[in-house]
Design a protein around this motif. Structure first.
Motif, mmCIF file in Angstrom:
data_model
loop_
_atom_site.group_PDB
_atom_site.id
_atom_site.type_symbol
_atom_site.label_atom_id
_atom_site.label_comp_id
_atom_site.label_asym_id
_atom_site.label_seq_id
_atom_site.Cartn_x
_atom_site.Cartn_y
_atom_site.Cartn_z
ATOM 1 N N GLY A 1 0.796 -1.229 0.000
ATOM 2 C CA GLY A 1 0.000 0.000 0.000
ATOM 3 C C GLY A 1 0.825 1.274 0.000
ATOM 4 O O GLY A 1 0.282 2.361 -0.166
ATOM 5 N N LYS A 2 2.138 1.148 0.185
ATOM 6 C CA LYS A 2 2.997 2.331 0.141
ATOM 7 C C LYS A 2 3.113 2.812 -1.299
ATOM 8 O O LYS A 2 3.002 2.028 -2.245
ATOM 9 C CB LYS A 2 4.382 2.020 0.706
ATOM 10 N N THR A 3 3.356 4.123 -1.431
ATOM 11 C CA THR A 3 3.462 4.686 -2.773
ATOM 12 C C THR A 3 4.739 5.513 -2.917
ATOM 13 O O THR A 3 5.336 5.933 -1.937
ATOM 14 C CB THR A 3 2.267 5.612 -3.097
ATOM 15 N N SER A 4 5.103 5.728 -4.160
ATOM 16 C CA SER A 4 6.161 6.668 -4.499
ATOM 17 C C SER A 4 5.700 7.394 -5.755
ATOM 18 O O SER A 4 4.853 6.893 -6.505
ATOM 19 C CB SER A 4 7.488 5.938 -4.734
ATOM 20 N N VAL A 5 6.237 8.587 -5.963
ATOM 21 C CA VAL A 5 5.873 9.345 -7.156
ATOM 22 C C VAL A 5 6.586 8.735 -8.348
ATOM 23 O O VAL A 5 7.812 8.679 -8.395
ATOM 24 C CB VAL A 5 6.224 10.845 -7.001
ATOM 25 N N TYR A 6 5.803 8.247 -9.290
ATOM 26 C CA TYR A 6 6.325 7.637 -10.509
ATOM 27 C C TYR A 6 6.610 8.709 -11.549
ATOM 28 O O TYR A 6 7.577 8.633 -12.273
ATOM 29 C CB TYR A 6 5.293 6.633 -11.023
ATOM 30 N N GLN A 7 5.737 9.715 -11.584
ATOM 31 C CA GLN A 7 5.928 10.846 -12.491
ATOM 32 C C GLN A 7 5.115 12.031 -11.979
ATOM 33 O O GLN A 7 3.974 11.850 -11.558
ATOM 34 C CB GLN A 7 5.480 10.502 -13.910
ATOM 35 N N HIS A 8 5.712 13.203 -12.019
ATOM 36 C CA HIS A 8 5.012 14.421 -11.634
ATOM 37 C C HIS A 8 4.649 15.196 -12.898
ATOM 38 O O HIS A 8 5.459 15.307 -13.800
ATOM 39 C CB HIS A 8 5.887 15.288 -10.710
ATOM 40 N N TYR A 9 3.440 15.718 -12.941
ATOM 41 C CA TYR A 9 2.984 16.552 -14.062
ATOM 42 C C TYR A 9 2.684 17.946 -13.527
ATOM 43 O O TYR A 9 1.981 18.096 -12.541
ATOM 44 C CB TYR A 9 1.724 15.957 -14.714
ATOM 45 N N LYS A 10 3.239 18.969 -14.200
ATOM 46 C CA LYS A 10 3.029 20.361 -13.805
ATOM 47 C C LYS A 10 1.849 20.948 -14.552
ATOM 48 O O LYS A 10 1.570 20.644 -15.649
ATOM 49 C CB LYS A 10 4.275 21.185 -14.086
#
Length: 147
Positions: free
Chosen positions: A138-147
């Motif tokens: 259930g843990k997450t990490s940012v795979y891609q950030h969109y501005k």
């Protein structure tokens, strides 16, 4: 002679079918509400990016999210399955392709809520948002950030 010609024709047909299937892209199964317009727009985004889409209208997409192992706090309006991964919400096709190429150990990807400017949620403004990689715990990490 006829057997050899027939064998070559069958082989050529099989190779042609295989190449056609590869050109069509991965098949993604989408579970969505029949009344949600943005889900339909997201499906069109996927098709435009080479995915073969099987969209199924369901009474409760949340049930499919739960079955796929996506925690409720990362929920959105539709859930999809592709290549053994769950895709929740308005995830860009580019990130799904990256996921299928990299094959990380994960449940899948999610774009929680329904951010303006994400695929299927186009409009007058674009809000920044993150595509999250969801692990089995259930843990997450940012795979891609969109501005």
């Amino acid at each position: 002679m006829i057997r050899r010609i027939l064998g070559k024709a069958v082989l050529a047909g099989a190779l042609g079918f295989s190449m056609l299937a590869q050109a069509a892209g991965p098949v993604i199964q989408v579970y969505k509400s029949a009344t949600c317009g943005c889900c339909g727009h997201w499906v069109e985004h996927l098709k435009g990016q080479g995915f073969s889409v099987k969209a199924t209208d369901v009474p409760s997409p949340a049930e499919y999210r739960e079955k796929a192992g996506i925690p409720a706090q990362y929920g959105s309006c539709h859930t999809a399955m592709v290549g053994g991964y769950a895709i929740e919400g308005h995830v860009p096709a580019r990130e799904i392709k990256r996921l299928l190429k990299e094959r990380p150990k994960a449940v899948g990807l999610a774009v929680p809520a329904m951010p303006m400017g994400s695929p299927g949620m186009e409009g007058p403004r674009k809000d920044p948002y993150d595509v999250l990689l969801i692990q089995a715990d259930g843990k997450t990490s940012v795979y891609q950030h969109y501005k």
